[in-house]
Design a protein around this motif. Structure first.
Motif: not given
Length: 140
Positions: A66-72, A123-130, A17-26, A77-80
């Motif tokens: 946009a943003c995409i996120y993957f979670c183990d 363009s950039k990311g953030r990794y979470y682990s331990h 699964v991949a989580y994808i984020s977009s921005i709405d009209d508000d 652990r995960g990466v945005m």
């Protein structure tokens, strides 16, 4: 993290699964679980399938942020990844990630007008682990 490309690439490739984020009209983020990317180029460019008529495609056309996120979940652990999403409708892009069985979603085949490709460029990311997070840049 010694080798971000390898560490993050391995995490991404193992997820269903991949989580994808977009921005709405508000101006609010909208997140959706999707099938994993059909193709990735390192940890910079990702290709997903979706419906041309979808809310997500419409939001990305208006605002490509946009943003995409993957979670183990097993190892917590995960990466945005943050970047821009493009909606591609050209035949080359559509054929590149088309798979047998996709007619289940797009009955008219690879030329179905309701089939498009989302191309995410990080363009950039953030990794979470331990129990710690680390921000990193994505190389050109």
């Amino acid at each position: 993290m010694r080798d971000a490309e390898k560490t993050i690439g391995n995490l991404i490739d193992k997820q269903s699964v991949a989580y994808i984020s977009s921005i709405d009209d508000d101006g609010f983020p909208n997140t959706k679980a999707m099938l994993p990317p059909r193709k990735r180029e390192n940890i910079k460019t990702f290709y997903f399938t979706t419906n041309t008529s979808s809310m997500r495609a419409a939001q990305f056309r208006k605002n490509p942020k946009a943003c995409i996120y993957f979670c183990d979940k097993r190892f917590f652990r995960g990466v945005m990844l943050i970047g821009n999403m493009e909606v591609l409708e050209d035949s080359r892009s559509k054929e590149m990630i088309w798979r047998e069985g996709d007619t289940m979603y797009y009955p008219k085949g690879v030329t179905d007008p309701d089939y498009c490709v989302l191309r995410f460029t990080a363009s950039k990311g953030r990794y979470y682990s331990h129990f710690k997070s680390e921000t990193f840049s994505i190389e050109e």
